[in-house]
Design an enzyme around this catalytic site. Structure first.
Site, PDB file in Angstrom:
ATOM      1  N   ASP A 152      99.014  39.807 107.937  1.00  0.00           N
ATOM      2  CA  ASP A 152      98.267  39.694 106.690  1.00  0.00           C
ATOM      3  C   ASP A 152      98.825  40.793 105.759  1.00  0.00           C
ATOM      4  O   ASP A 152      99.508  41.713 106.232  1.00  0.00           O
ATOM      5  CB  ASP A 152      96.775  39.910 106.977  1.00  0.00           C
ATOM      6  N   LEU A 153      98.566  40.683 104.470  1.00  0.00           N
ATOM      7  CA  LEU A 153      99.127  41.683 103.539  1.00  0.00           C
ATOM      8  C   LEU A 153      98.093  42.726 103.112  1.00  0.00           C
ATOM      9  O   LEU A 153      98.180  43.903 103.479  1.00  0.00           O
ATOM     10  CB  LEU A 153      99.680  40.960 102.301  1.00  0.00           C
ATOM     11  N   ASP A 154      97.079  42.242 102.368  1.00  0.00           N
ATOM     12  CA  ASP A 154      96.083  43.160 101.798  1.00  0.00           C
ATOM     13  C   ASP A 154      95.239  43.778 102.920  1.00  0.00           C
ATOM     14  O   ASP A 154      94.586  43.060 103.674  1.00  0.00           O
ATOM     15  CB  ASP A 154      95.161  42.391 100.834  1.00  0.00           C
TER      16      ASP A 154
ATOM     17  N   THR B  49      95.267  47.227  98.981  1.00  0.00           N
ATOM     18  CA  THR B  49      95.085  46.735  97.610  1.00  0.00           C
ATOM     19  C   THR B  49      93.619  46.490  97.278  1.00  0.00           C
ATOM     20  O   THR B  49      93.300  46.165  96.135  1.00  0.00           O
ATOM     21  CB  THR B  49      95.849  45.407  97.422  1.00  0.00           C
TER      22      THR B  49
ATOM     23  N   LYS C  55      86.981  40.933 101.275  1.00  0.00           N
ATOM     24  CA  LYS C  55      88.262  41.079 101.972  1.00  0.00           C
ATOM     25  C   LYS C  55      88.659  39.767 102.635  1.00  0.00           C
ATOM     26  O   LYS C  55      87.849  39.172 103.361  1.00  0.00           O
ATOM     27  CB  LYS C  55      88.162  42.177 103.035  1.00  0.00           C
TER      28      LYS C  55
ATOM     29  N   SER D 281      99.276  35.501 104.134  1.00  0.00           N
ATOM     30  CA  SER D 281      98.303  36.133 103.238  1.00  0.00           C
ATOM     31  C   SER D 281      97.585  35.115 102.362  1.00  0.00           C
ATOM     32  O   SER D 281      98.151  34.090 101.994  1.00  0.00           O
ATOM     33  CB  SER D 281      99.042  37.125 102.333  1.00  0.00           C
ATOM     34  N   ALA D 282      96.348  35.422 101.992  1.00  0.00           N
ATOM     35  CA  ALA D 282      95.585  34.565 101.078  1.00  0.00           C
ATOM     36  C   ALA D 282      95.996  34.786  99.633  1.00  0.00           C
ATOM     37  O   ALA D 282      95.687  33.985  98.754  1.00  0.00           O
ATOM     38  CB  ALA D 282      94.090  34.866 101.226  1.00  0.00           C
TER      39      ALA D 282
ATOM     40  N   LYS E 168      91.428  31.064 104.508  1.00  0.00           N
ATOM     41  CA  LYS E 168      90.886  31.637 105.733  1.00  0.00           C
ATOM     42  C   LYS E 168      89.355  31.596 105.618  1.00  0.00           C
ATOM     43  O   LYS E 168      88.860  31.807 104.511  1.00  0.00           O
ATOM     44  CB  LYS E 168      91.336  33.105 105.892  1.00  0.00           C
TER      45      LYS E 168
ATOM     46  N   GLU F 169      95.440  41.426 111.304  1.00  0.00           N
ATOM     47  CA  GLU F 169      94.472  41.066 110.267  1.00  0.00           C
ATOM     48  C   GLU F 169      93.390  42.131 110.104  1.00  0.00           C
ATOM     49  O   GLU F 169      92.937  42.696 111.091  1.00  0.00           O
ATOM     50  CB  GLU F 169      93.755  39.764 110.689  1.00  0.00           C
ATOM     51  N   ASP F 170      92.978  42.347 108.854  1.00  0.00           N
ATOM     52  CA  ASP F 170      91.888  43.318 108.645  1.00  0.00           C
ATOM     53  C   ASP F 170      90.571  42.647 108.287  1.00  0.00           C
ATOM     54  O   ASP F 170      89.556  43.323 108.177  1.00  0.00           O
ATOM     55  CB  ASP F 170      92.250  44.298 107.516  1.00  0.00           C
TER      56      ASP F 170
HETATM   57  C1  BG6 Z   1      93.279  38.532 100.097  1.00  0.00           C
HETATM   58  C2  BG6 Z   1      92.410  39.692  99.656  1.00  0.00           C
HETATM   59  O1  BG6 Z   1      94.368  39.002 100.834  1.00  0.00           O
HETATM   60  O2  BG6 Z   1      93.751  37.823  98.950  1.00  0.00           O
HETATM   61  C3  BG6 Z   1      91.272  39.193  98.778  1.00  0.00           C
HETATM   62  O3  BG6 Z   1      91.875  40.343 100.805  1.00  0.00           O
HETATM   63  C4  BG6 Z   1      91.843  38.411  97.593  1.00  0.00           C
HETATM   64  O4  BG6 Z   1      90.502  40.289  98.314  1.00  0.00           O
HETATM   65  C5  BG6 Z   1      92.734  37.277  98.115  1.00  0.00           C
HETATM   66  O5  BG6 Z   1      90.808  37.862  96.803  1.00  0.00           O
HETATM   67  C6  BG6 Z   1      93.398  36.506  96.977  1.00  0.00           C
HETATM   68  O6  BG6 Z   1      94.277  37.373  96.308  1.00  0.00           O
HETATM   69  P1  BG6 Z   1      94.955  37.106  94.885  1.00  0.00           P
HETATM   70  O7  BG6 Z   1      95.976  38.217  94.787  1.00  0.00           O
HETATM   71  O8  BG6 Z   1      95.587  35.763  94.945  1.00  0.00           O
HETATM   72  O9  BG6 Z   1      93.880  37.190  93.869  1.00  0.00           O
HETATM   73 MG    MG Z   2      93.542  41.415 104.451  1.00  0.00          MG
END
Ligand code: BG6
Ligand code: MG
Length: 218
Positions: A9-11, A17, A45, A114-115, A145, A169-170
């Site tokens: 996962d990224l964030d 972030t 998150k 990542s989402a 997710k 994953e967090d």
């Molecule tokens: C997830 C974050 O990785 O991405 C969420 O944990 C965020 O907080 C989601 O809303 C979507 O991100 P983005 O950058 O497309 O707005």
């Molecule tokens: Mg995350």
């Protein structure tokens, strides 16, 4: 050598972030006269952008037109982009490069799962894009997710069976997604929140080279 698929996962896993999402959502909430706390931000998150705004509106008891909804989504992202445009390598979380390098040395396929629709931009900012054999993000999925779609696509792109994949994953939703995909889930954060993961570590400094080697061998 055994090959496993390692999906990150990224964030909250590679970079922190959440603080920038918080600032951008807070600004938006303020414009709607909604109070938005850090505790509420915690609950966003791993949650998609659309779903995040729906939740904030529900917390503030607000209903808005579809047009305004879309307009606010765009504004939030512009604000968020202004923060992430300032990011650099110093924002990579501790020991993430060590683990990525070890996986590279051991010739293990690595994917992002990542989402976020901003994942590629962020990876470029922190200079990690070339560390990934595949990048699957919010632009590539139709289901957010806890649906396992993002991880299943990632596994396919690196050519590894889901049961041979390991996910870092967090978020609660992300760990559920990994479990549903039949992958090994490694929670990054607190055991109290991520108790449903196969393993939980506070951060990558707690993940030893031996542990990574054991994941590859088993
Ligand atoms: C997830 C974050 O990785 O991405 C969420 O944990 C965020 O907080 C989601 O809303 C979507 O991100 P983005 O950058 O497309 O707005
Ligand atoms: Mg995350």
């Amino acid at each position: 050598m055994n090959k496993k698929g390692f999906i990150f996962d990224l964030d909250g896993v590679i970079v922190d972030t959440a603080k920038y999402h918080f600032l951008a959502w807070k600004e938006l909430a303020k414009s709607l006269d909604i109070e938005f706390t850090e505790e509420e931000n915690e609950q966003l998150k791993g949650v998609s952008r659309v779903r995040s705004l729906e939740k904030i509106l529900a917390w503030g008891n607000k209903t808005i037109s579809e047009e305004l909804f879309n307009d606010l989504m765009g504004k939030k992202n512009e604000e968020y982009l202004s923060y992430i445009s300032e990011m650099d390598e110093n924002e990579i979380l501790p020991d993430v490069p060590r683990v990525l390098n070890l996986l590279k040395v051991k010739q293990q396929p690595i994917s992002l799962g990542s989402a976020s629709k901003n994942a590629r931009t962020i990876l470029e900012r922190v200079n990690l894009k070339s560390s990934f054999d595949a990048i699957v993000d919010g632009n590539d999925v139709s289901k957010a997710k806890p649906d396992p779609e993002v991880f299943l696509i990632a596994a396919k792109q690196i050519n590894i069976k889901p049961e041979d994949c390991i996910v870092f994953e967090d978020s609660v939703a992300g760990v559920t997604a990994a479990n549903t995909a039949n992958m090994i889930s490694i929670g990054i954060g607190s055991k109290a929140i991520l108790g449903h993961a196969n393993y939980v570590f506070k951060d990558f400094t707690e993940i030893s080279d031996d542990f990574i080697a054991s994941l590859i061998e088993n």
